[in-house]
Design an enzyme around this catalytic site. Structure first.
Site, PDB file in Angstrom:
ATOM      1  N   GLY A  27       0.315  -2.770  17.569  1.00 43.84           N
ATOM      2  CA  GLY A  27       1.047  -1.888  16.673  1.00 43.84           C
ATOM      3  C   GLY A  27       2.126  -1.163  17.437  1.00 43.84           C
ATOM      4  N   GLY A  32       1.642   3.770  17.779  1.00 49.20           N
ATOM      5  CA  GLY A  32       1.390   2.854  18.885  1.00 49.20           C
ATOM      6  C   GLY A  32       2.315   3.119  20.059  1.00 49.20           C
ATOM      7  N   LYS A 182      -8.288  13.635   5.506  1.00 47.00           N
ATOM      8  CA  LYS A 182      -7.298  14.720   5.430  1.00 47.00           C
ATOM      9  C   LYS A 182      -5.949  14.208   4.939  1.00 47.00           C
ATOM     10  CE  LYS A 182      -5.053  13.229   9.124  1.00 47.00           C
ATOM     11  NZ  LYS A 182      -3.727  12.634   9.145  1.00 47.00           N
ATOM     12  N   GLU A 272      -0.618   6.409   4.706  1.00 43.29           N
ATOM     13  CA  GLU A 272      -1.973   5.876   4.526  1.00 43.29           C
ATOM     14  C   GLU A 272      -2.759   6.618   3.450  1.00 43.29           C
ATOM     15  OE1 GLU A 272      -3.112   3.207   5.565  1.00 43.29           O
ATOM     16  OE2 GLU A 272      -2.290   2.674   7.514  1.00 43.29           O
TER      17      GLU A 272
END
Length: 325
Positions: A27, A32, A182, A272
């Site tokens: 990544g 990354g 979260k 995400e």
């Protein structure tokens, strides 16, 4: 200039590891790249790989000591399948730094890596770590968690320096879920700020959200105390209060009247929390876990409610004690 930690551990500008290691970091996005910078700062060799780069996956994992996965959630299962066809060095630690839930299996990244490579120790890396700040050399701290303490210590030594404080933990599930859940709350926090609801409202939101995270996180195997640490409360405070957070910006954009599609296009990268919210609701329904804040976020992301109605729904819930005996 780095920052010094005022405790019994003294860190120098050089690596805390006596022996330089070779890492493959999968990544090459912002996270990354930030992890690669931290490892190189400590004198380690890094093979950075992504589907966009010219080097092959086989070349990248050749003769490595540690494998680090910083790929997005949607790429985890596919990458594991690719690696299973290659020769990964025996028993090296596999570090997962992905925050998300798999939409097909509802599993966490560490669970997927553990199933794919049962003979390797799995280490979760998670904490209040905005990649842009790390790349600027600003001080930060994180947690590396594993059921294999020796593997966690190896990873701790790889990344720890006078600008990046690394703690170990025996609770990989709690550490991972704190960082994952979260992101859902960060969307709600962005809505709160986008609607200009004030500091009182946001404080109430984050406090009740932590209770919600603990409720589902402990049900799924995490330890309560972990959610009050860096990878829980610490990560939530960072992500819910920074415009550097993609998930926060999703909520903020929705509160300003933009569509989800518009916001994601403007971000130009993965948030995400959007996928995590959908998977979380599936888990909560299956396990019968009440998660009222996440439910409002889910409805908002799926065009079932407006930001204003989501706030009204939370404020109009039945009155009850804050804590039960």
């Amino acid at each position: 200039m780095g920052f010094m930690i005022q405790d019994s551990t003294i860190m120098s500008d050089s690596s805390v590891s006596n022996e330089p290691l070779t890492l493959a970091i999968l990544g090459a996005g912002a996270w990354g790249s930030a992890l690669a910078q931290l490892a190189r700062y400590n004198g380690h060799t890094v093979h950075l790989w992504s589907r966009r780069l010219d080097n092959s996956l086989a070349e990248s994992i050749d003769s490595i000591d540690v494998l680090v996965s910083a790929i997005s959630m949607r790429g985890v299962a596919v990458t594991i399948e690719q690696l299973q066809t290659l020769k990964l060095p025996d028993k090296i630690p596999i570090v997962t730094a992905t925050k998300g839930l798999d939409p097909d299996s509802t599993l966490t990244p560490s669970q997927l890596w553990g199933m794919g490579f049962p003979d390797h120790p799995i280490v979760v890396l998670s904490g209040p770590n905005l990649s842009a700040e790390i790349e600027q050399g600003l001080p930060a701290a994180t947690v590396v968690a594993s059921e294999d303490l020796e593997a966690a210590k190896i990873v701790q030594q790889v990344f720890a320096s006078n600008r990046f404080r690394v703690y170990t933990s025996f609770d990989p599930m709690g550490t991972e879920l704190g960082g994952t859940l979260k992101n859902v709350i960060a969307i709600a926090a962005g809505v709160c700020d986008g609607l200009q609801l004030g500091t009182n409202a946001k404080s109430a939101l984050l406090t009740r959200a932590l209770t919600e995270i603990i409720r589902i996180g402990t049900h799924l195997g995490g330890k309560t105390e972990t959610f009050f640490g860096l990878s829980g409360l610490g990560d939530m405070l960072t992500t819910c209060n920074s415009t550097l957070s993609r998930n926060y910006r999703v909520g903020y954009g929705l509160a300003k009247g933009k569509t989800l599609e518009q916001v994601l296009t403007e971000l130009g990268s993965t948030a995400e929390g959007v996928n995590t919210t959908n998977v979380l609701i599936e888990i909560a329904h299956r396990e019968q876990i009440p998660i009222p804040i996440s439910w409002q976020v889910y409805q908002l992301l799926n065009h079932q409610i407006t930001p204003q109605k989501a706030v009204e729904a939370l404020m109009e819930r039945d009155l009850k004690p804050e804590f039960y005996r």
